[in-house]
Design an enzyme around this catalytic site. Sequence first.
Site, mmCIF file in Angstrom:
data_model
loop_
_atom_site.group_PDB
_atom_site.id
_atom_site.type_symbol
_atom_site.label_atom_id
_atom_site.label_comp_id
_atom_site.label_asym_id
_atom_site.label_seq_id
_atom_site.Cartn_x
_atom_site.Cartn_y
_atom_site.Cartn_z
ATOM 1 N N LEU A 204 150.963 21.137 18.376
ATOM 2 C CA LEU A 204 150.374 20.089 17.255
ATOM 3 C C LEU A 204 151.638 19.326 16.820
ATOM 4 C CD1 LEU A 204 147.559 20.501 16.505
ATOM 5 C CD2 LEU A 204 148.428 22.024 14.440
ATOM 6 N N HIS A 205 151.410 17.783 16.823
ATOM 7 C CA HIS A 205 152.414 16.985 16.410
ATOM 8 C C HIS A 205 151.822 15.683 15.973
ATOM 9 C CE1 HIS A 205 152.135 15.391 20.486
ATOM 10 N NE2 HIS A 205 152.550 14.361 20.011
#
Length: 363
Positions: A204-205
């Site tokens: 997740l970024h």
Amino acid sequence: MKVVNVVGARPNFMKIAPIHRRMQASSSFAPILLHTGQHYDEKMSSTFFVELGLPQPDVYLGVGSGTHAEQTAAILIKVEKFLLQEPADLLIVVGDVNSTIAASLAAAKLRIPIAHVEAGLRSFDRSMPEEINRILTDSISDYLFVTEQSGLDNLKKEGIPDDKVFLVGNCMIDSLVEHLQKAAELDMLRQFSLFARGYALMTLHRPSNVDSRENMRKILRALEKIQSDMPIVFPIHPRTRKMLTVLGLDDDMAKMSNIHLTEPLGYLPFLNLMSQAKLIVTDSGGIQEETTFLKIPCLTLRENTERPITSELGTNQLVGMEPEDILAGYEKAMNGFAENAQIPPLWDGLASKRIVDILQQVN
Ligand code: UD1
């Protein structure tokens, strides 16, 4: 042919590696590897060079982090300076990161031909910085190498002449095919006390997810259920780690004892874990493609994708950020959603060969 192969951020390395190495092995090319330094932490950058068999960059610009304008401008200035000292016959950029558009723009103004690998992908969401990078890079490129049919359709609609556009397959999959066996030799399951097909792997970024407290809380709510069913391994991007603290969500994350946070993993350890997972949860672009190739169910926490073939043919489900939608996708994934998925045409490990052959013929 003197060719400058440009990389900057983590997802660039596995796309350029097979092209650079093929060029090194050919007497027709003199490839130069230029790293802008957009990603600079060892775990986001140098580890990948070793694992992918890339040489140390010939040129390292060390631009580092900043706002979009700062980062893009710093790359633009430094790439122009380099190209003025070392005139090249061709510049190759990959993907859609700030390094991609900045290096292309420098080359275009110097009238150096540009090849864009992974051209034509569109999310049709201009709130994504990558979408701007894609459109602009494609509009100034001379050779547009495309991974899937939607890319051909999009470029046609944008008026790019057909003779610049080549459907070649997917260089990221070239790297995957080449390294799968080596990755399988690692024992990552033991390190995290996992069983094959008994865990989820998550990344997740994307700023739209991790910079928003509301969205992060929604995602955490869905994860609560998934982690009650199976362990989740979460190699955490530096931006996400920082934002969890800034948004005051460290405790919410720590409470979920079945989520195993780790530093960003190298290419081979991540591939090892991805290929044996029951489920992948991500907001990455490339992972949607890798899971499609590996036939592992993937939940993409976004509203759109620039890689539609991964949900049309592959194992990908776009589930957005609402907990009930994420969990509905999860149920489907656990009930055989991905079983009839197919690997897209030309994702066969030979895209880089096609690219190098085409460049050799046309020059
Ligand atoms: C970039 C790409 C994104 C890609 C992602 C993969 C753009 C616009 N975005 O996003 O498309 O999916 O890479 O990771 O180019 N940081 C570190 N160490 C590093 C690099 C970054 O700590 O080695 C931190 C810094 O706080 C930095 C932040 O991460 O400000 C964001 O880095 P940046 O390069 O701006 O974008 P990414 O989010 O990594």
